[in-house]
Design a protein around this motif. Structure first.
Motif, mmCIF file in Angstrom:
data_model
loop_
_atom_site.group_PDB
_atom_site.id
_atom_site.type_symbol
_atom_site.label_atom_id
_atom_site.label_comp_id
_atom_site.label_asym_id
_atom_site.label_seq_id
_atom_site.Cartn_x
_atom_site.Cartn_y
_atom_site.Cartn_z
ATOM 1 N N MET A 88 0.837 -1.197 0.000
ATOM 2 C CA MET A 88 0.000 0.000 0.000
ATOM 3 C C MET A 88 0.874 1.250 0.000
ATOM 4 S SD MET A 88 -3.356 -0.979 2.092
ATOM 5 C CE MET A 88 -3.768 0.694 2.028
ATOM 6 N N ASP A 89 0.369 2.309 -0.610
ATOM 7 C CA ASP A 89 1.096 3.571 -0.679
ATOM 8 C C ASP A 89 1.146 4.223 0.693
ATOM 9 O OD1 ASP A 89 0.796 6.727 -1.091
ATOM 10 O OD2 ASP A 89 2.075 5.904 -2.662
ATOM 11 N N GLY A 90 -0.025 4.379 1.331
ATOM 12 C CA GLY A 90 -0.109 4.856 2.699
ATOM 13 C C GLY A 90 0.125 6.330 2.950
ATOM 14 N N LYS A 91 0.452 7.118 1.926
ATOM 15 C CA LYS A 91 0.743 8.532 2.148
ATOM 16 C C LYS A 91 -0.510 9.403 2.068
ATOM 17 C CE LYS A 91 5.437 7.992 0.620
ATOM 18 N NZ LYS A 91 6.294 7.966 -0.521
ATOM 19 N N LYS A 92 -1.429 9.071 1.171
ATOM 20 C CA LYS A 92 -2.672 9.828 1.031
ATOM 21 C C LYS A 92 -3.830 8.851 1.038
ATOM 22 C CE LYS A 92 -0.658 13.601 -1.606
ATOM 23 N NZ LYS A 92 -0.727 14.378 -2.841
ATOM 24 N N TYR A 93 -4.893 9.230 1.725
ATOM 25 C CA TYR A 93 -6.021 8.324 1.848
ATOM 26 C C TYR A 93 -7.295 9.097 2.157
ATOM 27 C CZ TYR A 93 -4.641 9.044 6.693
ATOM 28 O OH TYR A 93 -4.288 9.619 7.884
ATOM 29 N N TYR A 94 -8.422 8.430 1.938
ATOM 30 C CA TYR A 94 -9.731 8.932 2.357
ATOM 31 C C TYR A 94 -10.059 8.200 3.660
ATOM 32 C CZ TYR A 94 -10.076 10.059 -2.627
ATOM 33 O OH TYR A 94 -9.849 10.523 -3.892
ATOM 34 N N ARG A 95 -10.689 8.879 4.625
ATOM 35 C CA ARG A 95 -11.072 8.217 5.877
ATOM 36 C C ARG A 95 -12.454 8.694 6.290
ATOM 37 N NH1 ARG A 95 -6.833 7.506 10.333
ATOM 38 N NH2 ARG A 95 -6.459 5.660 9.104
ATOM 39 N N TYR A 96 -13.270 7.742 6.709
ATOM 40 C CA TYR A 96 -14.626 8.066 7.164
ATOM 41 C C TYR A 96 -15.138 6.961 8.078
ATOM 42 C CZ TYR A 96 -15.995 4.854 3.405
ATOM 43 O OH TYR A 96 -16.127 3.763 2.593
ATOM 44 N N ILE A 97 -16.194 7.252 8.813
ATOM 45 C CA ILE A 97 -16.864 6.258 9.655
ATOM 46 C C ILE A 97 -18.063 5.746 8.866
ATOM 47 C CG2 ILE A 97 -18.056 5.812 11.836
ATOM 48 C CD1 ILE A 97 -15.116 6.529 12.217
ATOM 49 N N GLY A 98 -18.176 4.439 8.742
ATOM 50 C CA GLY A 98 -19.269 3.836 7.977
ATOM 51 C C GLY A 98 -19.676 2.510 8.579
ATOM 52 N N SER A 99 -20.057 1.588 7.718
ATOM 53 C CA SER A 99 -20.455 0.256 8.165
ATOM 54 C C SER A 99 -19.869 -0.769 7.213
ATOM 55 C CB SER A 99 -21.986 0.136 8.198
ATOM 56 O OG SER A 99 -22.516 0.291 6.901
ATOM 57 N N LEU A 100 -19.920 -2.033 7.622
ATOM 58 C CA LEU A 100 -19.501 -3.098 6.723
ATOM 59 C C LEU A 100 -20.491 -3.172 5.572
ATOM 60 C CD1 LEU A 100 -18.380 -5.918 9.193
ATOM 61 C CD2 LEU A 100 -16.965 -4.253 7.973
ATOM 62 N N THR A 101 -20.035 -3.626 4.413
ATOM 63 C CA THR A 101 -20.880 -3.645 3.222
ATOM 64 C C THR A 101 -21.681 -4.932 3.070
ATOM 65 O OG1 THR A 101 -19.056 -4.488 1.877
ATOM 66 C CG2 THR A 101 -19.337 -2.081 1.980
ATOM 67 N N VAL A 102 -21.429 -5.906 3.935
ATOM 68 C CA VAL A 102 -22.154 -7.180 3.899
ATOM 69 C C VAL A 102 -22.640 -7.502 5.313
ATOM 70 C CG1 VAL A 102 -20.892 -8.093 1.918
ATOM 71 C CG2 VAL A 102 -20.020 -8.499 4.203
ATOM 72 N N PRO A 103 -23.683 -8.330 5.432
ATOM 73 C CA PRO A 103 -24.171 -8.678 6.777
ATOM 74 C C PRO A 103 -23.039 -9.206 7.646
ATOM 75 C CG PRO A 103 -25.694 -9.451 5.112
ATOM 76 C CD PRO A 103 -24.474 -8.935 4.387
ATOM 77 N N PRO A 104 -23.003 -8.781 8.893
ATOM 78 C CA PRO A 104 -24.052 -8.151 9.669
ATOM 79 C C PRO A 104 -24.103 -6.628 9.536
ATOM 80 C CG PRO A 104 -22.225 -8.609 11.118
ATOM 81 C CD PRO A 104 -21.850 -9.130 9.752
ATOM 82 N N CYS A 105 -23.396 -6.039 8.565
ATOM 83 C CA CYS A 105 -23.411 -4.589 8.311
ATOM 84 C C CYS A 105 -23.099 -3.781 9.574
ATOM 85 C CB CYS A 105 -24.742 -4.156 7.697
ATOM 86 S SG CYS A 105 -25.079 -4.974 6.120
ATOM 87 N N THR A 106 -22.094 -4.241 10.296
ATOM 88 C CA THR A 106 -21.645 -3.598 11.527
ATOM 89 C C THR A 106 -21.417 -2.112 11.292
ATOM 90 O OG1 THR A 106 -20.548 -5.656 12.126
ATOM 91 C CG2 THR A 106 -19.847 -3.678 13.319
ATOM 92 N N GLU A 107 -21.899 -1.271 12.218
ATOM 93 C CA GLU A 107 -21.728 0.176 12.113
ATOM 94 C C GLU A 107 -20.515 0.632 12.908
ATOM 95 O OE1 GLU A 107 -25.458 1.940 13.177
ATOM 96 O OE2 GLU A 107 -26.398 1.315 11.309
ATOM 97 N N ASP A 108 -20.211 1.929 12.821
ATOM 98 C CA ASP A 108 -19.055 2.535 13.503
ATOM 99 C C ASP A 108 -17.734 1.898 13.087
ATOM 100 O OD1 ASP A 108 -20.631 4.382 14.889
ATOM 101 O OD2 ASP A 108 -21.081 2.914 16.453
ATOM 102 N N VAL A 109 -17.625 1.577 11.808
ATOM 103 C CA VAL A 109 -16.407 1.003 11.247
ATOM 104 C C VAL A 109 -15.559 2.145 10.688
ATOM 105 C CG1 VAL A 109 -15.486 -0.479 9.416
ATOM 106 C CG2 VAL A 109 -17.538 -1.178 10.681
ATOM 107 N N ILE A 110 -14.282 2.153 11.021
ATOM 108 C CA ILE A 110 -13.363 3.148 10.474
ATOM 109 C C ILE A 110 -12.875 2.644 9.123
ATOM 110 C CG2 ILE A 110 -11.170 4.370 10.770
ATOM 111 C CD1 ILE A 110 -11.563 3.953 13.816
ATOM 112 N N TRP A 111 -13.207 3.392 8.070
ATOM 113 C CA TRP A 111 -12.792 3.059 6.717
ATOM 114 C C TRP A 111 -11.622 3.950 6.326
ATOM 115 C CZ3 TRP A 111 -14.605 -0.372 2.998
ATOM 116 C CH2 TRP A 111 -15.695 -1.144 3.379
#
Length: 134
Positions: free
Chosen positions: A100-123
């Motif tokens: 991974m490059d690791g120098k520039k990235y997007y970051r947000y709080i979301g959920s998993l994209t598949v069940p159980p679709c856990t929330e408060d996931v750091i993306w």
């Protein structure tokens, strides 16, 4: 759209353990859209801490030259190409092989994209776009 789960085992560092590599892609039209640009493939590296917190590192791809990490697991991916909703264990993978490059990235709080679709996931999505062959 083809979606497959590849179980990944690796040594834990600190409290985090890389548990699963989620690969999703859709022919031609693309799967992920960022600032109006469609990408052909997104890999999700799902991390879960000992206290149950979840974080995902996303890697985005466009069609181009072969990716060294995906080339390592190409046989496993081909075996899953015509099968739906299946998980396949592929053995031990050192996360450093993903490069991974690791120098520039997007970051947000979301959920998993598949069940159980856990929330408060750091993306965290790596902004460096990798390439993958068709």
């Amino acid at each position: 759209m083809l979606s497959c789960d590849l179980e990944v085992t690796s040594s834990s560092r600190g409290n985090n353990l890389l548990q699963k590599c989620k690969l999703r892609w859709e022919g031609g039209a693309g799967y992920l859209k960022i600032n109006g640009t469609l990408f052909n493939l997104e890999a999700h590296l799902v991390h879960e801490s000992n206290d149950g917190k979840t974080a995902v590192i996303g890697i985005i791809y466009k069609i181009g030259r072969p990716d060294s990490f995906l080339s390592m697991i190409e046989k496993d991916l081909k075996a899953l190409a015509n099968i739906k909703d299946v998980e396949r264990t592929i053995g031990t993978i050192d996360p450093k092989q993903i490069k991974m490059d690791g120098k520039k990235y997007y970051r947000y709080i979301g959920s998993l994209t598949v069940p159980p679709c856990t929330e408060d996931v750091i993306w965290t999505i790596d902004r460096k776009v990798k390439t993958v062959t068709k």
